[in-house]
Design an enzyme around this catalytic site. Sequence first.
Site, mmCIF file in Angstrom:
data_model
loop_
_atom_site.group_PDB
_atom_site.id
_atom_site.type_symbol
_atom_site.label_atom_id
_atom_site.label_comp_id
_atom_site.label_asym_id
_atom_site.label_seq_id
_atom_site.Cartn_x
_atom_site.Cartn_y
_atom_site.Cartn_z
ATOM 1 N N ASP A 13 0.824 -1.209 0.000
ATOM 2 C CA ASP A 13 0.000 0.000 0.000
ATOM 3 C C ASP A 13 0.859 1.260 0.000
ATOM 4 O O ASP A 13 1.925 1.285 0.613
ATOM 5 C CB ASP A 13 -0.911 -0.024 1.239
ATOM 6 C CG ASP A 13 -2.115 0.880 1.075
ATOM 7 O OD1 ASP A 13 -2.308 1.447 -0.021
ATOM 8 O OD2 ASP A 13 -2.866 1.046 2.063
ATOM 9 N N HIS A 30 2.936 3.362 -9.030
ATOM 10 C CA HIS A 30 2.764 1.923 -9.256
ATOM 11 C C HIS A 30 4.018 1.324 -9.901
ATOM 12 O O HIS A 30 4.414 0.209 -9.579
ATOM 13 C CB HIS A 30 1.526 1.659 -10.112
ATOM 14 C CG HIS A 30 0.242 2.021 -9.417
ATOM 15 N ND1 HIS A 30 -0.054 1.585 -8.135
ATOM 16 C CD2 HIS A 30 -0.831 2.767 -9.807
ATOM 17 C CE1 HIS A 30 -1.240 2.047 -7.775
ATOM 18 N NE2 HIS A 30 -1.730 2.774 -8.770
ATOM 19 N N LEU A 124 11.491 -20.116 -5.434
ATOM 20 C CA LEU A 124 10.532 -19.262 -4.714
ATOM 21 C C LEU A 124 9.206 -19.291 -5.475
ATOM 22 O O LEU A 124 9.207 -19.288 -6.714
ATOM 23 C CB LEU A 124 11.074 -17.831 -4.637
ATOM 24 C CG LEU A 124 10.264 -16.777 -3.879
ATOM 25 C CD1 LEU A 124 11.209 -15.758 -3.213
ATOM 26 C CD2 LEU A 124 9.293 -16.011 -4.774
#
Length: 242
Positions: A13, A30, A124
């Site tokens: 956020d 972003h 991962l």
Amino acid sequence: MPGVPQHVAIIMDGNGRWAQARFLPRAAGHRAGVSALRVTINECLTKGCGIVSVFAFSSENWRRPPSEVGLLMQLLLEVLEREIDALSDKGVRVRFIGDRDSLALPLRERMGAAEARTSANSQLTLVIALAYGGRWDLVQAARVLARQCLGGVLSPDAIDEQSLGAALALAQLPDPDLFIRTGGERRISNFLLWNLAYTELWFTDVLWPDFGARELAEAFAYFAGRNRRFGQLTDTPGGSTC
Ligand code: FPP
């Protein structure tokens, strides 16, 4: 590594506020957020944290202005195209969770291609929640189980935590050990509601684009100091910490 969470879930956020503070368009926030995610993935690879789940676009994000929704969708398309080779070279397996039917076909196709391209990787697992909501997840799991009951392969009395968990989007992955939210809010905001039941929660005011190796180390240090009892009186070795 001892004390390192096996699975970390992140709400990234603060991209908009980061851009606003610099008099930049939200898109710049972003984009900076994507860079911060790259740093976090690299740090997790180094530290041995094997699963990273990120909330990239929530069911509620559809309510943002169409320009912002379009921007995020375009960015996701671009990022998948641009980053997938580098992610794959590092041994990252990409998996998406969320309501795919609500997404445009070109994005769905690119998501499928990214999953297929990285499916054999094992360093991962990067879970990207797109058009995802924890309540949506529970509803779709209920539908899966209802269909199994109607088909006669499951009895309603046999529904238990295991069968419901197996019908959820994160099936086959352990629950997150550590939840991180940047940007100052202290909420779970409909992310992984079922799976976060026993997760350690860590919040920071740092905006996501400013989140880096130092902040991740701080979150991991907090996690390493927690005494995880899973509702019991002592530590349970059966828990999902590694
Ligand atoms: C919240 O910041 C962030 C989002 C809604 C989008 C997060 C997405 C990315 C970082 C891109 C990730 C890309 C991939 C491929 C996973 P906000 O816009 O709510 O910020 P604000 O609260 O400051 O307005």
